[in-house]
Write an enzyme that holds these catalytic residues in place. Sequence first.
Site, PDB file in Angstrom:
ATOM      1  N   SER A  89      42.058  49.240  46.201  1.00 38.01           N
ATOM      2  CA  SER A  89      43.288  48.997  46.468  1.00 38.01           C
ATOM      3  C   SER A  89      43.623  49.622  47.614  1.00 38.01           C
ATOM      4  O   SER A  89      42.967  49.514  48.763  1.00 38.01           O
ATOM      5  CB  SER A  89      44.380  49.424  45.274  1.00 38.01           C
TER       6      SER A  89
ATOM      7  N   ASP B  61      35.728  25.788  34.159  1.00 31.53           N
ATOM      8  CA  ASP B  61      35.402  26.552  35.580  1.00 31.53           C
ATOM      9  C   ASP B  61      34.233  27.239  35.770  1.00 31.53           C
ATOM     10  O   ASP B  61      33.951  28.011  36.569  1.00 31.53           O
ATOM     11  CB  ASP B  61      36.766  27.386  36.047  1.00 31.53           C
TER      12      ASP B  61
ATOM     13  N   ASP C  56      43.377  39.796  39.301  1.00 29.13           N
ATOM     14  CA  ASP C  56      44.240  40.778  39.892  1.00 29.13           C
ATOM     15  C   ASP C  56      45.578  40.439  40.433  1.00 29.13           C
ATOM     16  O   ASP C  56      45.416  39.618  41.486  1.00 29.13           O
ATOM     17  CB  ASP C  56      43.373  41.603  41.085  1.00 29.13           C
TER      18      ASP C  56
ATOM     19  N   HIS D 267      43.313  44.750  38.116  1.00 27.55           N
ATOM     20  CA  HIS D 267      43.589  45.387  39.543  1.00 27.55           C
ATOM     21  C   HIS D 267      42.634  46.674  39.523  1.00 27.55           C
ATOM     22  O   HIS D 267      42.975  47.606  38.856  1.00 27.55           O
ATOM     23  CB  HIS D 267      44.936  45.679  39.769  1.00 27.55           C
TER      24      HIS D 267
END
Length: 512
Positions: A154, A226, A371, A410
């Site tokens: 981050s 996917d 995230d 995150h």
Amino acid sequence: MEDILKDVHIEGGTVTNVQFVTDGCFTLPDGRIISDLPAFCRVVVNLKPTPQSDINIEVWLPQEIWNGKFLGTGNGGGAGFINYTPLAFGIRRGYATANTDLGTSPNANTLIGQPERWADFGHRATHEMTVAAKEIIQVFYERSASYSYFIGCSTGGQQALMEAQRYPSDYNGIIAGAPANNRTHLHTGFLWNYKAMNPTPGRTILTKEQIDFITHTVVRQYQGKDGGAPGDNFLTDPRKCNFDPDTIPNCNGGDYNNGLTSEQLSALKQIYAGPTNPRTGERIYTPLPYGSENCAGGLELQQDPEKLPQSLLYMFKWVFGADFDYTRFDFDRDLDTLNEILAPILNANNPDLNEMKKFGGKILMYTGLSDPLVPYQDALHYYERVIQDQGGLAQTQEFFRFFLVPGMGHCGGGPGLNDIGLGVFQSVVPSSEHDVFTALVEWVEHGIAPDKIIATAFKDNFAPNGISFQRPIYPYPKLPEYVSGDPNLPSSYQGVDHERGGVLTPAERYLV
């Protein structure tokens, strides 16, 4: 030794405390206790590279089991504190380890009118920490570190890429997680989402149940289509998701937990579209990823009129003052003003990493595909720009590899894979196959580049609860695709090249 350390010469710095911790436990300033630590020496330093600066750092030095190496570590958010978790992580692995508050103590919101401290936060504090830590290591061990590494996620990921771009000889190897490197535009994205949900305070705010319903609706339409396993409750490649928000039921007069009002739907569409310049139509930043809406830091935080301004709008106050009014922000002219002042010192958008490559340095970047705080699309686009600067993917992968982690939130957590070896608890034995940091060390010191890492999902995102499932992750553009067998086992997947790019990208003027 205590007196020697207190008198060590650090340019622009003062050693304020030296403490020897021998009983394996360290009490944090807030009273919490970190246990299971090796004996270490704690050195606290205050740095003032400019008269306005006020940077605090700590260096933890293993007394008996030093491996001869140095680890710099990153912070989070607006910082303003020492992050003790990575300090403990480092010394448990035998590294002399450093961390900094980035010069924003006690709180990033308090830095109004202090541009030198903005520069400290943006890039200078991390470099000054690195220089000071190496001086202290030399004095304490009477020799320098043989290798230097950096780990951050981050804001720590921004620190990591700033080091690679501005100070390429500081570290031999860098791990950049979910990098907030496009800083001014990332926070403009937060403001965009906040304004979308608060045009009239309280009228469009979503309940937690509604946010969960949105995510479940998105994932249910695309799960297993996917590359992921059929039963996944997360997306493996959100770029393959072509979700239409109009498929969400309307609840104007009905069940508010299983649908949206017309106002809420309109706000959600703005969020999925992402921030654009209202005058020119140019894209400013990438939008919230599909499937991340209910993850930590997602819509619940980004719509919150009490928490969001205090935690994520500090840089607007730096430029526009303590009484900054989000309702009056102009995403054209005001953004230009913000960028003119802050982009040169906060944004780590430069794709030219040739100096670090020439130095022999290595970079591993990772980001979670669920995230909502620092969307994976921006890191992917940055990596593509590095590929272009290097002249190709193969040339880039010689020193810089990028891992997309399905279902990770995150810096960890999330509905899918939540650990790649950087967690507090080492429930998986560190190895280059299961641990991204060990993989980086192997690459730097032995030339073995990581082609696959086994990522883990712990039960309830908590390692002591045991492993829920594992699957491999691969250097971009590969992603894991389910083949057959038990979907909880990594052997049931293979790495498959997915399309390169495929994300909404900012206009060139918003990449400074």
